[in-house]
Design an enzyme around this catalytic site. Structure first.
Site, PDB file in Angstrom:
ATOM      1  N   TYR A  97     -14.463  -2.857   8.656  1.00 36.11           N
ATOM      2  CA  TYR A  97     -13.163  -2.212   8.815  1.00 36.11           C
ATOM      3  C   TYR A  97     -12.675  -2.381  10.258  1.00 36.11           C
ATOM      4  CZ  TYR A  97      -9.527   1.390   8.577  1.00 36.11           C
ATOM      5  OH  TYR A  97      -8.337   2.065   8.619  1.00 36.11           O
ATOM      6  N   GLY A 118       0.816  -1.210   0.000  1.00 34.79           N
ATOM      7  CA  GLY A 118       0.000   0.000   0.000  1.00 34.79           C
ATOM      8  C   GLY A 118       0.846   1.255   0.000  1.00 34.79           C
TER       9      GLY A 118
END
Length: 251
Positions: A156, A12
């Site tokens: 999440y 990422g």
């Protein structure tokens, strides 16, 4: 903190915390492996790393794809012949409501990227980290500790709590091999996940109000913490969760 000739994978790393982390490692002499899906953004981070350090290896990959996960590790070893630090930073979130019919589609996407991917990449990286007595830093979130006000980010929150528990378990398992595993749990940070929201300005103001310090962190603040944990200055630290939340938990 010198990481001269240390090989560091940052997943990422095309933007946000990952990009800042890659650049800071490059400044300290590391051989950085940039991992992300957006080629244009990866190229931008590569150029920033080159200005301050060595040219990184770029691996365009979707961490949630098992074939791509294997490519990340294989290309790193083929190119550098070793691995010293793994930073599992790649993450995603999207609007999801457990009351809606499409909830499980969002849930699976989030869990695959935020939890399953770092577990699998860690599994693949362990043989090389044993050789180098390296270490792992997993990026979680303060919402893995407390979920107040995030009822529409259920998956999440679950994924970030899961990566924290995974990290502690693996830290114990890998300690006899000299591998350290730690967790960084940011609070609100100026990153692409939030910047892509149509309500970003309102959200940032709400986040500021939720913190004791009334501020949102810059990605470099989290990068600095990651570098500390990856360095020899933290050689006695493993299985720990470092929170950088501007005081959300104390309110």
């Amino acid at each position: 903190m010198s990481f001269e000739n240390k090989v560091v994978i940052v997943t990422g790393s095309s933007s946000g915390i990952g990009a800042s982390t890659a650049i800071e490692f490059a400044k300290e002499g590391a051989q950085v492996v940039l991992v992300g899906r957006n080629e244009a953004k990866l190229k931008n981070v590569l150029e920033q790393c080159e200005k301050v350090g060595k040219k990184p290896l770029v691996v365009k990959a979707d961490v949630s794809n098992d074939d791509d996960a294997r490519i990340i590790i294989n290309k790193t070893i083929e190119h550098f012949e070793k691995l010293d630090v793994l930073v599992n930073n790649a993450g995603t979130d999207e609007e999801h409501d457990i009351l809606k019919d499409d909830f499980m589609e969002s849930h699976d996407r989030i869990m695959n990227i935020n939890l399953r991917a770092p577990v699998y990449i860690t599994h693949l990286a362990i043989p090389y980290l044993i050789k180098s007595k390296g270490n792992i830093i997993n990026v979680a979130s303060v919402v893995g500790i407390v979920t107040g006000g995030f009822e529409d980010s259920t998956s999440y929150c679950i994924s970030k709590a899961g990566i924290s528990h995974f990290s502690r378990s693996v830290a114990l398992k890998l300690a006899p091999y000299g591998i350290r595993v730690n967790i960084v749990s940011p609070g609100p940070v100026y990153t692409d996940i939030l910047n892509h929201s149509s309500q970003k300005d309102v959200m940032y103001e709400q986040f500021k109000l939720a913190t004791a310090l009334k501020r949102v962190s810059e990605p470099k603040e989290i990068a600095d913490l990651i570098l500390f944990l990856a360095s020899d200055k933290a050689k006695g630290i493993t299985g720990s969760n470092f929170v950088a939340d501007n005081g959300i938990l104390v309110k």
